[in-house]
Motif scaffolding. Structure first.
Motif, PDB file in Angstrom:
ATOM      1  N   LEU A 216      -6.866 -23.622 -18.002  1.00  0.00           N
ATOM      2  CA  LEU A 216      -6.225 -23.796 -19.266  1.00  0.00           C
ATOM      3  C   LEU A 216      -4.691 -23.451 -19.812  1.00  0.00           C
ATOM      4  CD1 LEU A 216      -8.375 -19.643 -19.067  1.00  0.00           C
ATOM      5  CD2 LEU A 216      -8.506 -22.354 -20.933  1.00  0.00           C
ATOM      6  N   ALA A 217      -4.031 -23.429 -18.887  1.00  0.00           N
ATOM      7  CA  ALA A 217      -2.318 -22.855 -18.736  1.00  0.00           C
ATOM      8  C   ALA A 217      -1.979 -24.437 -18.431  1.00  0.00           C
ATOM      9  CB  ALA A 217      -2.411 -22.369 -17.335  1.00  0.00           C
ATOM     10  N   ASP A 218      -2.646 -25.293 -18.326  1.00  0.00           N
ATOM     11  CA  ASP A 218      -2.191 -26.678 -18.184  1.00  0.00           C
ATOM     12  C   ASP A 218      -2.244 -26.946 -19.636  1.00  0.00           C
ATOM     13  OD1 ASP A 218      -1.516 -26.559 -15.826  1.00  0.00           O
ATOM     14  OD2 ASP A 218      -3.182 -28.235 -15.390  1.00  0.00           O
ATOM     15  N   LEU A 219      -3.053 -26.721 -20.366  1.00  0.00           N
ATOM     16  CA  LEU A 219      -3.700 -27.187 -22.067  1.00  0.00           C
ATOM     17  C   LEU A 219      -2.030 -26.353 -22.644  1.00  0.00           C
ATOM     18  CD1 LEU A 219      -7.074 -26.271 -22.270  1.00  0.00           C
ATOM     19  CD2 LEU A 219      -6.116 -28.483 -22.536  1.00  0.00           C
ATOM     20  N   CYS A 220      -2.119 -25.035 -22.650  1.00  0.00           N
ATOM     21  CA  CYS A 220      -0.610 -24.513 -23.053  1.00  0.00           C
ATOM     22  C   CYS A 220       0.494 -24.504 -22.542  1.00  0.00           C
ATOM     23  CB  CYS A 220      -0.428 -22.936 -23.164  1.00  0.00           C
ATOM     24  SG  CYS A 220      -2.471 -21.997 -24.212  1.00  0.00           S
ATOM     25  N   HIS A 221       0.425 -25.578 -21.413  1.00  0.00           N
ATOM     26  CA  HIS A 221       1.782 -26.338 -20.858  1.00  0.00           C
ATOM     27  C   HIS A 221       2.700 -24.720 -19.583  1.00  0.00           C
ATOM     28  CE1 HIS A 221       1.209 -30.187 -23.065  1.00  0.00           C
ATOM     29  NE2 HIS A 221       0.984 -29.235 -23.874  1.00  0.00           N
ATOM     30  N   SER A 223       3.502 -22.336 -16.647  1.00  0.00           N
ATOM     31  CA  SER A 223       2.763 -22.384 -15.041  1.00  0.00           C
ATOM     32  C   SER A 223       1.342 -20.774 -14.890  1.00  0.00           C
ATOM     33  CB  SER A 223       4.117 -21.588 -14.176  1.00  0.00           C
ATOM     34  OG  SER A 223       3.765 -20.245 -14.666  1.00  0.00           O
ATOM     35  N   GLU A 224       0.828 -20.996 -14.142  1.00  0.00           N
ATOM     36  CA  GLU A 224      -0.079 -20.502 -14.423  1.00  0.00           C
ATOM     37  C   GLU A 224       0.055 -18.588 -14.439  1.00  0.00           C
ATOM     38  OE1 GLU A 224      -4.479 -18.920 -11.728  1.00  0.00           O
ATOM     39  OE2 GLU A 224      -3.849 -20.859 -10.888  1.00  0.00           O
ATOM     40  N   THR A 225       0.690 -18.273 -13.412  1.00  0.00           N
ATOM     41  CA  THR A 225       1.498 -17.834 -13.799  1.00  0.00           C
ATOM     42  C   THR A 225       1.775 -16.888 -14.984  1.00  0.00           C
ATOM     43  OG1 THR A 225       2.145 -17.479 -11.328  1.00  0.00           O
ATOM     44  CG2 THR A 225       2.718 -15.769 -12.686  1.00  0.00           C
ATOM     45  N   HIS A 226       3.052 -17.170 -15.447  1.00  0.00           N
ATOM     46  CA  HIS A 226       3.330 -17.351 -16.616  1.00  0.00           C
ATOM     47  C   HIS A 226       2.443 -17.307 -17.639  1.00  0.00           C
ATOM     48  CE1 HIS A 226       6.307 -17.864 -20.103  1.00  0.00           C
ATOM     49  NE2 HIS A 226       6.435 -17.084 -20.086  1.00  0.00           N
ATOM     50  N   PHE A 227       0.857 -17.730 -17.972  1.00  0.00           N
ATOM     51  CA  PHE A 227      -0.146 -18.387 -18.413  1.00  0.00           C
ATOM     52  C   PHE A 227      -0.575 -16.782 -17.976  1.00  0.00           C
ATOM     53  CE2 PHE A 227      -5.043 -18.898 -19.252  1.00  0.00           C
ATOM     54  CZ  PHE A 227      -4.464 -18.722 -20.376  1.00  0.00           C
ATOM     55  N   ARG A 228      -0.985 -16.681 -17.134  1.00  0.00           N
ATOM     56  CA  ARG A 228      -2.171 -14.726 -17.233  1.00  0.00           C
ATOM     57  C   ARG A 228      -0.973 -13.765 -17.508  1.00  0.00           C
ATOM     58  NH1 ARG A 228      -6.012 -15.122 -12.976  1.00  0.00           N
ATOM     59  NH2 ARG A 228      -6.084 -17.275 -12.008  1.00  0.00           N
ATOM     60  N   ARG A 229       0.635 -13.522 -17.684  1.00  0.00           N
ATOM     61  CA  ARG A 229       0.941 -12.854 -18.215  1.00  0.00           C
ATOM     62  C   ARG A 229       1.013 -13.129 -19.366  1.00  0.00           C
ATOM     63  NH1 ARG A 229       5.139 -13.843 -14.596  1.00  0.00           N
ATOM     64  NH2 ARG A 229       6.552 -15.260 -16.562  1.00  0.00           N
ATOM     65  N   ILE A 230       1.247 -14.118 -20.067  1.00  0.00           N
ATOM     66  CA  ILE A 230       1.126 -14.468 -21.755  1.00  0.00           C
ATOM     67  C   ILE A 230      -0.064 -13.624 -21.929  1.00  0.00           C
ATOM     68  CG2 ILE A 230       1.612 -15.518 -23.212  1.00  0.00           C
ATOM     69  CD1 ILE A 230       4.108 -14.450 -22.454  1.00  0.00           C
ATOM     70  N   PHE A 231      -1.477 -14.178 -21.452  1.00  0.00           N
ATOM     71  CA  PHE A 231      -2.504 -13.997 -21.551  1.00  0.00           C
ATOM     72  C   PHE A 231      -2.406 -12.459 -21.870  1.00  0.00           C
ATOM     73  CE2 PHE A 231      -7.181 -13.512 -21.794  1.00  0.00           C
ATOM     74  CZ  PHE A 231      -7.454 -15.145 -23.062  1.00  0.00           C
ATOM     75  N   LEU A 232      -2.641 -11.916 -21.020  1.00  0.00           N
ATOM     76  CA  LEU A 232      -2.831 -10.310 -21.099  1.00  0.00           C
ATOM     77  C   LEU A 232      -2.122  -9.675 -21.993  1.00  0.00           C
ATOM     78  CD1 LEU A 232      -4.085  -7.820 -19.097  1.00  0.00           C
ATOM     79  CD2 LEU A 232      -2.148  -8.057 -17.680  1.00  0.00           C
ATOM     80  N   GLN A 233      -0.610  -9.850 -22.344  1.00  0.00           N
ATOM     81  CA  GLN A 233      -0.257  -9.659 -22.682  1.00  0.00           C
ATOM     82  C   GLN A 233      -0.355  -9.474 -24.262  1.00  0.00           C
ATOM     83  OE1 GLN A 233       4.196 -10.744 -22.785  1.00  0.00           O
ATOM     84  NE2 GLN A 233       4.352  -9.131 -24.993  1.00  0.00           N
ATOM     85  N   THR A 234      -1.325 -10.395 -24.684  1.00  0.00           N
ATOM     86  CA  THR A 234      -2.018 -10.346 -26.284  1.00  0.00           C
ATOM     87  C   THR A 234      -2.752 -10.848 -26.217  1.00  0.00           C
ATOM     88  OG1 THR A 234      -0.094 -13.139 -26.052  1.00  0.00           O
ATOM     89  CG2 THR A 234      -1.794 -12.983 -27.468  1.00  0.00           C
TER      90      THR A 234
END
Length: 318
Positions: A216-221, A223-234
């Motif tokens: 999922l993180a790759d699809l959004c370009h 990093s996995e850590t950054h993706f998890r943080r943005i996903f939780l925030q949103t």
């Protein structure tokens, strides 16, 4: 180097009725002020609106688009947007929110076509439509609003038919725009585009399969850590919890509309073991799947052999 700031986008899911996944919002409460919100927001279903008075601006992924009285809006799910009236004005709107997949659950052949409007995969998608240019569409949506507001006998069947016609007319219009602009490039998304939109679309289409958070993180370009943080925030929940809640929502539909076994349904929606399915289901719905199924059917005066209907996610506003 200063830390890069990302725009905060609000997720505002609507709880739609179980048997009839359409929600009408209308009346004096739905005046839009001239104060621009500092945040975009998006919904979990298709939004259709009609402006009754005044004028103003809608922003889609940060791009401003003017609207006027009698204009019609068509906003796909997961599309960040915001609305504000012109200075000194207070535009009045009515809205219909529609879960297309669940509304037409009994006709699988229709869903891929109608769902195009909920995924916005049409190039040069036209979010604001002028009623003078599309009188047929304006008539259909106005009649739909009236039926939902007045609720005459058999209105649900009438509205379902109207929505069917309305969406097909919308697809014809949007496809016409695609042909009209076939020699032009699609307008690029701005920097404020929802970063996790590719992941949300992927989850919607592939929830029954196994995939990693890294995918999922790759699809959004990201990093996995950054993706998890943005996903939780949103989204207000971690990615895995959101995926499991999506699977539970789909399981509710199968539990209520089929006679399939709990094990079969768990496998169909992407759970490897019945124990993990029971645990996640109980956490989300407040009861194990078998007990939940009996409660729902009992409340409707039906047996397990007479199951039919629709269920929608119960989250409310975040």
């Amino acid at each position: 180097m200063a830390k890069q700031k990302y725009p905060v986008t609000e997720y505002r899911p609507y709880t739609l009725p179980i048997e009839f996944p359409i929600l009408l919002l209308t009346g004096e409460r739905w005046h839009i002020s001239d104060q621009k919100s500092g945040r975009l927001h998006f919904h979990n279903c298709l939004e259709l609106g009609i402006c009754h008075s005044e004028h103003g601006i809608m922003e889609f992924e940060g791009r401003p688009t003017e609207f006027y009285a009698n204009d019609i809006s068509c906003i796909p799910k997961n599309l960040p947007h915001t609305t504000y009236s012109a200075k000194g004005c207070s535009s009045l709107w009515s809205y219909i929110f529609i879960d297309i997949d669940n509304l037409f659950w009994d006709n699988p052949s229709l869903r891929p076509l109608l769902s195009r409007l909920s995924m916005s995969d049409i190039p040069n998608f036209q979010y604001i439509l002028h009623s003078n240019d599309y009188p047929k569409l304006a008539s259909l949506i106005q009649y739909t609003f009236e039926e939902l507001k007045e609720q005459p006998p058999q209105y649900e069947l009438s509205v379902r038919s109207l929505i069917f016609s309305l969406l097909f007319e919308m697809i014809r219009i949007q496809n016409g725009q695609q042909t009209k602009h076939s020699d032009t490039k699609t307008i690029p998304s701005s920097e404020s585009t929802l970063l996790i939109a590719p992941a949300l679309n992927f989850i919607e289409k592939n929830y029954m399969n196994q995939f990693t958070i890294e995918k999922l993180a790759d699809l959004c370009h990201l990093s996995e850590t950054h993706f998890r943080r943005i996903f939780l925030q949103t989204m207000g929940s971690p990615p895995l919890e959101f995926v499991n809640n999506t699977r539970i929502n789909k399981a509710c539909v199968l539990l209520k509309t089929t006679q399939e076994s709990i094990l079969y349904i768990a496998e169909q929606v992407g759970f490897h073991t019945i124990s993990s399915f029971n645990r996640c289901f109980s956490k989300a719905m407040g009861a194990p799947p078998r007990e939940w199924r009996k409660q729902i059917l009992f409340s409707e005066g039906k047996s397990e052999q007479g199951a039919i209907g629709i269920i929608e996610e119960y989250k409310g506003w975040l």
